[in-house]
Design a protein around this motif. Structure first.
Motif, PDB file in Angstrom:
ATOM      1  N   LEU A 243     -21.869  -6.658   4.866  1.00  0.00           N
ATOM      2  CA  LEU A 243     -22.976  -5.705   4.901  1.00  0.00           C
ATOM      3  C   LEU A 243     -24.162  -6.201   4.080  1.00  0.00           C
ATOM      4  O   LEU A 243     -25.319  -6.119   4.524  1.00  0.00           O
ATOM      5  CB  LEU A 243     -22.511  -4.348   4.375  1.00  0.00           C
ATOM      6  N   ALA A 244     -23.886  -6.703   2.902  1.00  0.00           N
ATOM      7  CA  ALA A 244     -24.970  -7.177   2.033  1.00  0.00           C
ATOM      8  C   ALA A 244     -25.724  -8.331   2.670  1.00  0.00           C
ATOM      9  O   ALA A 244     -26.966  -8.389   2.623  1.00  0.00           O
ATOM     10  CB  ALA A 244     -24.398  -7.586   0.673  1.00  0.00           C
ATOM     11  N   GLU A 245     -24.987  -9.257   3.272  1.00  0.00           N
ATOM     12  CA  GLU A 245     -25.654 -10.391   3.915  1.00  0.00           C
ATOM     13  C   GLU A 245     -26.520  -9.940   5.083  1.00  0.00           C
ATOM     14  O   GLU A 245     -27.660 -10.392   5.236  1.00  0.00           O
ATOM     15  CB  GLU A 245     -24.611 -11.391   4.410  1.00  0.00           C
TER      16      GLU A 245
ATOM     17  N   TRP B 263     -14.377  -9.673   2.866  1.00  0.00           N
ATOM     18  CA  TRP B 263     -14.694  -8.398   2.251  1.00  0.00           C
ATOM     19  C   TRP B 263     -15.855  -7.726   2.988  1.00  0.00           C
ATOM     20  O   TRP B 263     -16.949  -8.293   3.091  1.00  0.00           O
ATOM     21  CB  TRP B 263     -15.048  -8.604   0.785  1.00  0.00           C
ATOM     22  N   PRO B 264     -15.672  -6.496   3.511  1.00  0.00           N
ATOM     23  CA  PRO B 264     -16.732  -5.844   4.289  1.00  0.00           C
ATOM     24  C   PRO B 264     -18.049  -5.694   3.529  1.00  0.00           C
ATOM     25  O   PRO B 264     -19.127  -5.846   4.132  1.00  0.00           O
ATOM     26  CB  PRO B 264     -16.125  -4.480   4.638  1.00  0.00           C
ATOM     27  N   ASP B 265     -17.986  -5.392   2.243  1.00  0.00           N
ATOM     28  CA  ASP B 265     -19.233  -5.224   1.487  1.00  0.00           C
ATOM     29  C   ASP B 265     -20.057  -6.498   1.460  1.00  0.00           C
ATOM     30  O   ASP B 265     -21.297  -6.449   1.443  1.00  0.00           O
ATOM     31  CB  ASP B 265     -18.925  -4.767   0.058  1.00  0.00           C
ATOM     32  N   ASP B 266     -19.401  -7.647   1.469  1.00  0.00           N
ATOM     33  CA  ASP B 266     -20.131  -8.914   1.507  1.00  0.00           C
ATOM     34  C   ASP B 266     -20.863  -9.083   2.825  1.00  0.00           C
ATOM     35  O   ASP B 266     -22.018  -9.542   2.870  1.00  0.00           O
ATOM     36  CB  ASP B 266     -19.175 -10.093   1.298  1.00  0.00           C
TER      37      ASP B 266
ATOM     38  N   ARG C 114     -23.324  -0.850  10.272  1.00  0.00           N
ATOM     39  CA  ARG C 114     -22.004  -0.361   9.883  1.00  0.00           C
ATOM     40  C   ARG C 114     -20.993  -1.472  10.113  1.00  0.00           C
ATOM     41  O   ARG C 114     -21.217  -2.363  10.932  1.00  0.00           O
ATOM     42  CB  ARG C 114     -21.614   0.872  10.687  1.00  0.00           C
ATOM     43  N   VAL C 115     -19.880  -1.400   9.388  1.00  0.00           N
ATOM     44  CA  VAL C 115     -18.697  -2.189   9.706  1.00  0.00           C
ATOM     45  C   VAL C 115     -17.744  -1.252  10.435  1.00  0.00           C
ATOM     46  O   VAL C 115     -17.364  -0.209   9.905  1.00  0.00           O
ATOM     47  CB  VAL C 115     -18.033  -2.758   8.444  1.00  0.00           C
TER      48      VAL C 115
ATOM     49  N   ARG D 175     -14.479   0.522  12.201  1.00  0.00           N
ATOM     50  CA  ARG D 175     -13.109   0.779  11.762  1.00  0.00           C
ATOM     51  C   ARG D 175     -12.253   1.171  12.961  1.00  0.00           C
ATOM     52  O   ARG D 175     -12.749   1.703  13.954  1.00  0.00           O
ATOM     53  CB  ARG D 175     -13.082   1.924  10.737  1.00  0.00           C
TER      54      ARG D 175
ATOM     55  N   THR E  42     -18.489 -15.461   5.173  1.00  0.00           N
ATOM     56  CA  THR E  42     -19.665 -15.353   4.316  1.00  0.00           C
ATOM     57  C   THR E  42     -20.544 -16.565   4.583  1.00  0.00           C
ATOM     58  O   THR E  42     -20.096 -17.580   5.111  1.00  0.00           O
ATOM     59  CB  THR E  42     -19.267 -15.286   2.828  1.00  0.00           C
TER      60      THR E  42
ATOM     61  N   ARG F   6     -27.865  -7.024   5.608  1.00  0.00           N
ATOM     62  CA  ARG F   6     -28.991  -6.198   5.158  1.00  0.00           C
ATOM     63  C   ARG F   6     -30.121  -7.028   4.562  1.00  0.00           C
ATOM     64  O   ARG F   6     -31.255  -6.550   4.473  1.00  0.00           O
ATOM     65  CB  ARG F   6     -28.497  -5.166   4.145  1.00  0.00           C
TER      66      ARG F   6
END
Length: 254
Positions: free
Chosen positions: A231-233, A226-229, A243-244, A246, A187, A235
């Motif tokens: 992606l948010a950064e 955490w993948p959502d973190d 995408r992350v 897999r 992060t 974006r």
């Protein structure tokens, strides 16, 4: 040109994925595996014959190369023998690094030349392999790491960051790529990470925006990230598709 994710966990194998490894295929051409971290050989067996693949390494950290001793066993002792030596391309010292990991004797080097013909990346060198053109660029990661720009037979482009900190070479490597496979390991907290080692999600997004890539595929997320973190950064600074990746995901480039 198709990318199949064999493994995408950063720094070590994770609970849902092997470490770094990506299969590149062009119809009618030899399959190529890009990086070969722990667990990749098992995943590869679901998609291609390990006797038939060429291998190219971005660098020699354990999470990017240390399933190759298993591939040596496969190619040496499988009852269905490989035809000729395999192609292995990597940074300087590749043969010694893999030979040391493969040797059963402490302090000795296994001579892997019976199994692989080993060659070494040169910065800004372009080679042809597996129906693709591959350009290597040295990036900001110790000890000697190369990002790769892969151009398919129709002119489609996949850029692969390897492991890297922020650097101009990464932007040049990814310029106008159809898919930018880019690591995002931290992060965006300078106090929580060493410099010149890996990218944050934000830095990966910034690189994608500067390079004008058509889509960003984040990879090399350690199990504690955490993948959502990520992606948010990303974006926040890049407005294209993100995408992350897999394990076992397939991406057609172009």
């Amino acid at each position: 040109m198709r990318l199949t994710v064999l493994g995408c966990s950063g720094s070590l194998a994770g609970p849902d994925s092997p470490a770094s490894g990506y299969l590149l295929t062009v119809p009618g051409s030899q399959p190529v595996v890009m990086d070969f971290g722990p667990g990749v050989l098992g995943s590869l067996q679901q998609h291609a014959d390990p006797n038939e693949v060429a291998v190219m390494l971005s660098h020699l950290h354990a999470d990017h190369c240390l399933d190759l001793p298993g591939l040596l066993v496969w190619r040496r002792y499988n009852p269905i023998p490989a035809i000729g030596r395999g192609t292995l391309i990597g940074p300087p010292g590749t043969a010694a690094r893999i030979g040391a990991a493969s040797s059963e004797y402490p302090g000795k080097i296994d001579d892997i030349s019976d199994t692989f013909e080993v060659s070494t990346w040169t910065d800004q060198e372009e080679i042809e392999l597996g129906g693709m053109r591959i350009l290597a660029r040295k990036v900001n990661h110790p000890p000697s790491t190369f990002g790769l720009r892969i151009t398919g037979p129709g002119g489609e482009v996949l850029a692969y960051s390897g492991d890297t900190g922020v650097c101009d070479e990464l932007i040049e490597l990814a310029q106008d790529a159809d898919v930018f496979l880019c690591e995002a390991s931290w992060t965006h907290d300078p106090e929580n990470r060493p410099p010149n080692l890996h990218l944050s999600g934000r830095e990966a997004g910034e690189a994608a925006a500067k390079a004008g890539v058509k889509s960003l595929a984040l990879t090399h997320l350690p199990p504690w990230t955490w993948p959502d973190d990520m992606l948010a950064e990303a974006r926040e600074v890049y407005d294209g598709p993100i995408r992350v990746v897999r394990r076992d995901e397939q991406i057609d480039i172009g």
